[in-house]
Design a protein around this motif. Structure first.
Motif, PDB file in Angstrom:
ATOM      1  N   ASP B  11      31.018  47.177  36.526  1.00 55.37           N
ATOM      2  CA  ASP B  11      29.813  46.609  37.115  1.00 55.37           C
ATOM      3  C   ASP B  11      28.853  46.216  36.005  1.00 55.37           C
ATOM      4  OD1 ASP B  11      29.607  48.929  39.949  1.00 55.37           O
ATOM      5  OD2 ASP B  11      30.809  47.124  39.618  1.00 55.37           O
ATOM      6  N   CYS B  12      28.026  45.222  36.287  1.00 45.92           N
ATOM      7  CA  CYS B  12      27.021  44.785  35.332  1.00 45.92           C
ATOM      8  C   CYS B  12      25.810  44.284  36.118  1.00 45.92           C
ATOM      9  CB  CYS B  12      27.579  43.674  34.454  1.00 45.92           C
ATOM     10  SG  CYS B  12      26.398  43.014  33.256  1.00 45.92           S
ATOM     11  N   ALA B  13      24.621  44.589  35.607  1.00 46.81           N
ATOM     12  CA  ALA B  13      23.419  44.087  36.252  1.00 46.81           C
ATOM     13  C   ALA B  13      23.176  42.646  35.848  1.00 46.81           C
ATOM     14  CB  ALA B  13      22.222  44.956  35.869  1.00 46.81           C
ATOM     15  N   GLU B  14      22.735  41.867  36.794  1.00 43.93           N
ATOM     16  CA  GLU B  14      22.432  40.460  36.534  1.00 43.93           C
ATOM     17  C   GLU B  14      21.420  40.341  35.403  1.00 43.93           C
ATOM     18  OE1 GLU B  14      20.613  38.495  39.837  1.00 43.93           O
ATOM     19  OE2 GLU B  14      21.244  36.508  39.170  1.00 43.93           O
ATOM     20  N   GLY B  15      21.717  39.417  34.466  1.00 42.79           N
ATOM     21  CA  GLY B  15      20.829  39.206  33.331  1.00 42.79           C
ATOM     22  C   GLY B  15      21.143  40.057  32.124  1.00 42.79           C
ATOM     23  N   ARG B  16      21.948  41.097  32.336  1.00 42.21           N
ATOM     24  CA  ARG B  16      22.324  41.952  31.216  1.00 42.21           C
ATOM     25  C   ARG B  16      23.636  41.448  30.614  1.00 42.21           C
ATOM     26  NH1 ARG B  16      19.595  46.900  31.493  1.00 42.21           N
ATOM     27  NH2 ARG B  16      20.415  47.197  29.383  1.00 42.21           N
ATOM     28  N   ALA B  17      23.927  41.954  29.415  1.00 45.30           N
ATOM     29  CA  ALA B  17      25.187  41.595  28.769  1.00 45.30           C
ATOM     30  C   ALA B  17      26.346  42.358  29.412  1.00 45.30           C
ATOM     31  CB  ALA B  17      25.128  41.895  27.284  1.00 45.30           C
ATOM     32  N   ALA B  18      27.433  41.655  29.650  1.00 46.05           N
ATOM     33  CA  ALA B  18      28.655  42.294  30.131  1.00 46.05           C
ATOM     34  C   ALA B  18      29.625  42.382  28.967  1.00 46.05           C
ATOM     35  CB  ALA B  18      29.265  41.482  31.272  1.00 46.05           C
ATOM     36  N   ASN B  19      30.095  43.582  28.682  1.00 53.07           N
ATOM     37  CA  ASN B  19      31.016  43.814  27.573  1.00 53.07           C
ATOM     38  C   ASN B  19      32.353  44.295  28.136  1.00 53.07           C
ATOM     39  OD1 ASN B  19      29.147  43.539  25.118  1.00 53.07           O
ATOM     40  ND2 ASN B  19      28.069  45.028  26.387  1.00 53.07           N
ATOM     41  N   LEU B  20      33.354  43.461  28.067  1.00 49.71           N
ATOM     42  CA  LEU B  20      34.648  43.776  28.661  1.00 49.71           C
ATOM     43  C   LEU B  20      35.650  44.105  27.554  1.00 49.71           C
ATOM     44  CD1 LEU B  20      33.311  41.241  30.493  1.00 49.71           C
ATOM     45  CD2 LEU B  20      35.264  41.873  31.879  1.00 49.71           C
ATOM     46  N   PRO B  21      36.152  45.342  27.549  1.00 48.31           N
ATOM     47  CA  PRO B  21      37.072  45.745  26.481  1.00 48.31           C
ATOM     48  C   PRO B  21      38.519  45.436  26.805  1.00 48.31           C
ATOM     49  CG  PRO B  21      36.539  47.633  27.834  1.00 48.31           C
ATOM     50  CD  PRO B  21      35.801  46.455  28.442  1.00 48.31           C
ATOM     51  N   CYS B  22      39.308  45.323  25.744  1.00 46.74           N
ATOM     52  CA  CYS B  22      40.749  45.123  25.886  1.00 46.74           C
ATOM     53  C   CYS B  22      41.455  45.792  24.712  1.00 46.74           C
ATOM     54  CB  CYS B  22      41.071  43.628  25.905  1.00 46.74           C
ATOM     55  SG  CYS B  22      42.827  43.250  26.063  1.00 46.74           S
ATOM     56  N   ASN B  23      42.458  46.580  25.019  1.00 42.75           N
ATOM     57  CA  ASN B  23      43.276  47.193  23.975  1.00 42.75           C
ATOM     58  C   ASN B  23      44.596  46.448  23.853  1.00 42.75           C
ATOM     59  OD1 ASN B  23      41.523  49.268  23.181  1.00 42.75           O
ATOM     60  ND2 ASN B  23      42.127  50.510  24.921  1.00 42.75           N
ATOM     61  N   HIS B  24      44.945  46.129  22.646  1.00 43.06           N
ATOM     62  CA  HIS B  24      46.236  45.462  22.364  1.00 43.06           C
ATOM     63  C   HIS B  24      46.776  46.062  21.076  1.00 43.06           C
ATOM     64  CE1 HIS B  24      43.190  42.914  20.370  1.00 43.06           C
ATOM     65  NE2 HIS B  24      42.734  42.642  21.581  1.00 43.06           N
ATOM     66  N   LEU B 100      52.266  33.357  28.618  1.00 42.46           N
ATOM     67  CA  LEU B 100      51.021  33.790  29.228  1.00 42.46           C
ATOM     68  C   LEU B 100      51.362  34.801  30.307  1.00 42.46           C
ATOM     69  CD1 LEU B 100      48.306  31.127  29.902  1.00 42.46           C
ATOM     70  CD2 LEU B 100      48.384  32.979  28.273  1.00 42.46           C
ATOM     71  N   THR B 101      51.343  36.063  29.941  1.00 43.80           N
ATOM     72  CA  THR B 101      51.630  37.129  30.888  1.00 43.80           C
ATOM     73  C   THR B 101      50.307  37.758  31.293  1.00 43.80           C
ATOM     74  OG1 THR B 101      53.754  37.540  29.823  1.00 43.80           O
ATOM     75  CG2 THR B 101      52.889  39.267  31.268  1.00 43.80           C
ATOM     76  N   PHE B 102      49.956  37.583  32.535  1.00 46.32           N
ATOM     77  CA  PHE B 102      48.693  38.113  33.040  1.00 46.32           C
ATOM     78  C   PHE B 102      48.920  39.516  33.596  1.00 46.32           C
ATOM     79  CE2 PHE B 102      45.666  34.506  33.291  1.00 46.32           C
ATOM     80  CZ  PHE B 102      46.482  33.499  32.833  1.00 46.32           C
ATOM     81  N   GLY B 103      48.185  40.474  33.079  1.00 44.76           N
ATOM     82  CA  GLY B 103      48.227  41.821  33.626  1.00 44.76           C
ATOM     83  C   GLY B 103      47.238  41.951  34.768  1.00 44.76           C
ATOM     84  N   GLY B 104      46.777  43.166  34.989  1.00 51.19           N
ATOM     85  CA  GLY B 104      45.899  43.414  36.133  1.00 51.19           C
ATOM     86  C   GLY B 104      44.476  42.928  35.943  1.00 51.19           C
ATOM     87  N   GLY B 105      44.026  42.824  34.682  1.00 56.36           N
ATOM     88  CA  GLY B 105      42.684  42.352  34.418  1.00 56.36           C
ATOM     89  C   GLY B 105      41.605  43.355  34.763  1.00 56.36           C
ATOM     90  N   THR B 106      40.362  42.956  34.515  1.00 56.71           N
ATOM     91  CA  THR B 106      39.175  43.752  34.875  1.00 56.71           C
ATOM     92  C   THR B 106      38.389  42.989  35.916  1.00 56.71           C
ATOM     93  OG1 THR B 106      38.958  44.780  32.690  1.00 56.71           O
ATOM     94  CG2 THR B 106      36.991  44.716  34.077  1.00 56.71           C
ATOM     95  N   ARG B 107      38.156  43.629  37.034  1.00 55.81           N
ATOM     96  CA  ARG B 107      37.325  43.018  38.073  1.00 55.81           C
ATOM     97  C   ARG B 107      35.871  43.316  37.751  1.00 55.81           C
ATOM     98  NH1 ARG B 107      38.485  40.855  42.820  1.00 55.81           N
ATOM     99  NH2 ARG B 107      40.660  41.563  42.608  1.00 55.81           N
ATOM    100  N   LEU B 108      35.134  42.279  37.308  1.00 59.24           N
ATOM    101  CA  LEU B 108      33.727  42.427  36.967  1.00 59.24           C
ATOM    102  C   LEU B 108      32.870  42.079  38.170  1.00 59.24           C
ATOM    103  CD1 LEU B 108      31.455  42.841  34.818  1.00 59.24           C
ATOM    104  CD2 LEU B 108      31.566  40.366  34.445  1.00 59.24           C
ATOM    105  N   MET B 109      32.026  42.996  38.532  1.00 64.56           N
ATOM    106  CA  MET B 109      31.086  42.760  39.629  1.00 64.56           C
ATOM    107  C   MET B 109      29.683  42.705  39.029  1.00 64.56           C
ATOM    108  SD  MET B 109      30.722  42.428  42.943  1.00 64.56           S
ATOM    109  CE  MET B 109      32.182  43.167  43.670  1.00 64.56           C
ATOM    110  N   VAL B 110      29.059  41.539  39.112  1.00 63.85           N
ATOM    111  CA  VAL B 110      27.688  41.388  38.652  1.00 63.85           C
ATOM    112  C   VAL B 110      26.763  41.597  39.839  1.00 63.85           C
ATOM    113  CG1 VAL B 110      26.009  39.892  37.526  1.00 63.85           C
ATOM    114  CG2 VAL B 110      28.416  39.789  36.862  1.00 63.85           C
ATOM    115  N   LYS B 111      25.848  42.535  39.696  1.00 61.41           N
ATOM    116  CA  LYS B 111      24.992  42.917  40.822  1.00 61.41           C
ATOM    117  C   LYS B 111      23.548  42.514  40.567  1.00 61.41           C
ATOM    118  CE  LYS B 111      27.974  46.717  42.162  1.00 61.41           C
ATOM    119  NZ  LYS B 111      28.074  48.172  42.493  1.00 61.41           N
ATOM    120  N   PRO B 112      22.857  42.091  41.639  1.00 57.67           N
ATOM    121  CA  PRO B 112      21.462  41.670  41.472  1.00 57.67           C
ATOM    122  C   PRO B 112      20.562  42.839  41.085  1.00 57.67           C
ATOM    123  CG  PRO B 112      22.221  41.305  43.737  1.00 57.67           C
ATOM    124  CD  PRO B 112      23.362  41.915  42.986  1.00 57.67           C
TER     125      PRO B 112
END
Lengths: 118, 112
Positions: B11-24, B100-112
């Motif tokens: 989750d991320c608040a609207e207007g804030r920075a969203a930081n999405l991590p990935c390990n490889h 291009l193998t797509f895994g499950g990904g991160t579902r980002l929800m931006v909230k007001p």
């Protein structure tokens, strides 16, 4: 400019019928990919075209699936004798081949064709 | 292709920075890191990619660790329209087909 265009956007067909799905890639893109996405799942690779080279068909799930790319542009994915498990969103993507031997150009996807087999 | 792991949701608040991590952690020297996102009922949308250096474009920034075993996608000022599933993918540049193998990904929800 125009993006990748797919048609139809939705297709409902009866089990056992054949369907054709169309993809118009971005003009000038030499690489074209087909993927499918089942509900809530990731993307499954189907087939890849690059220029005049033989296509990579390694992802096609059965011999009922085939694809053509005419004139290096428009592509058609054909599913014969459709089954209910073929129901999915079929996505097409295209990309540039930025340098000979390198394929690091990003893929640009269409919005897909949602196929429902009843 | 190297496997990637991402948190399933954030989750991320609207207007804030969203930081999405990935390990490889098994990435090899010639594999690029790509980020795509998919908004409901649309095809995946390319965001950004990089090899070693940090990258920035009009959509996002990509920070790749020095050992290249992880990366972070940064959306500097998240909006409600950034709500989507974000996919991190590693890709060998001379493997043209299936890579291009797509895994499950991160579902980002931006909230007001």
């Amino acid at each position: 400019g125009a993006g990748v265009s797919q048609s139809p956007s939705n297709k409902v067909t009866e089990k056992g019928k054949d369907v054709e799905l169309r993809c118009d890639p971005i003009s000038g893109h030499t690489a074209l990919y087909w993927y499918r996405q089942s509900l809530g799942q990731g993307l499954e690779f189907l087939i890849y075209f690059q220029g005049n080279s033989a296509p990579d068909k390694s992802g096609l799930p059965s011999d009922r699936f085939s694809a053509e790319r005419t004139g290096g542009s428009v592509s058609t994915l054909t599913i014969q004798r459709t089954q209910q498990e073929d129901s999915a969103v079929y996505l097409c993507a295209s990309s540039l081949r930025s340098q000979p031997g390198l394929y690091n150009s990003p893929l640009h996807f269409g919005n897909g064709t949602r196929l429902t087999v009843t | 292709d190297a496997k990637t792991t991402q948190p399933p949701s954030m989750d991320c608040a609207e207007g804030r920075a969203a930081n999405l991590p990935c390990n490889h952690s098994t990435i090899s020297g010639n594999e690029y890191v790509y980020w795509y996102r998919q908004i409901h009922s649309q095809g995946p949308q390319y965001i950004i990619h990089g090899l070693k250096n940090n990258e920035t474009n009009e959509m996002a920034s990509l920070i790749i660790t020095e050992d290249r075993k992880s990366s972070t996608l940064i959306l500097p000022h998240a909006t409600l329209r950034d709500t989507a599933v974000y996919y991190c993918i590693v890709r060998v540049p001379n493997n043209a087909g299936n890579m291009l193998t797509f895994g499950g990904g991160t579902r980002l929800m931006v909230k007001p």
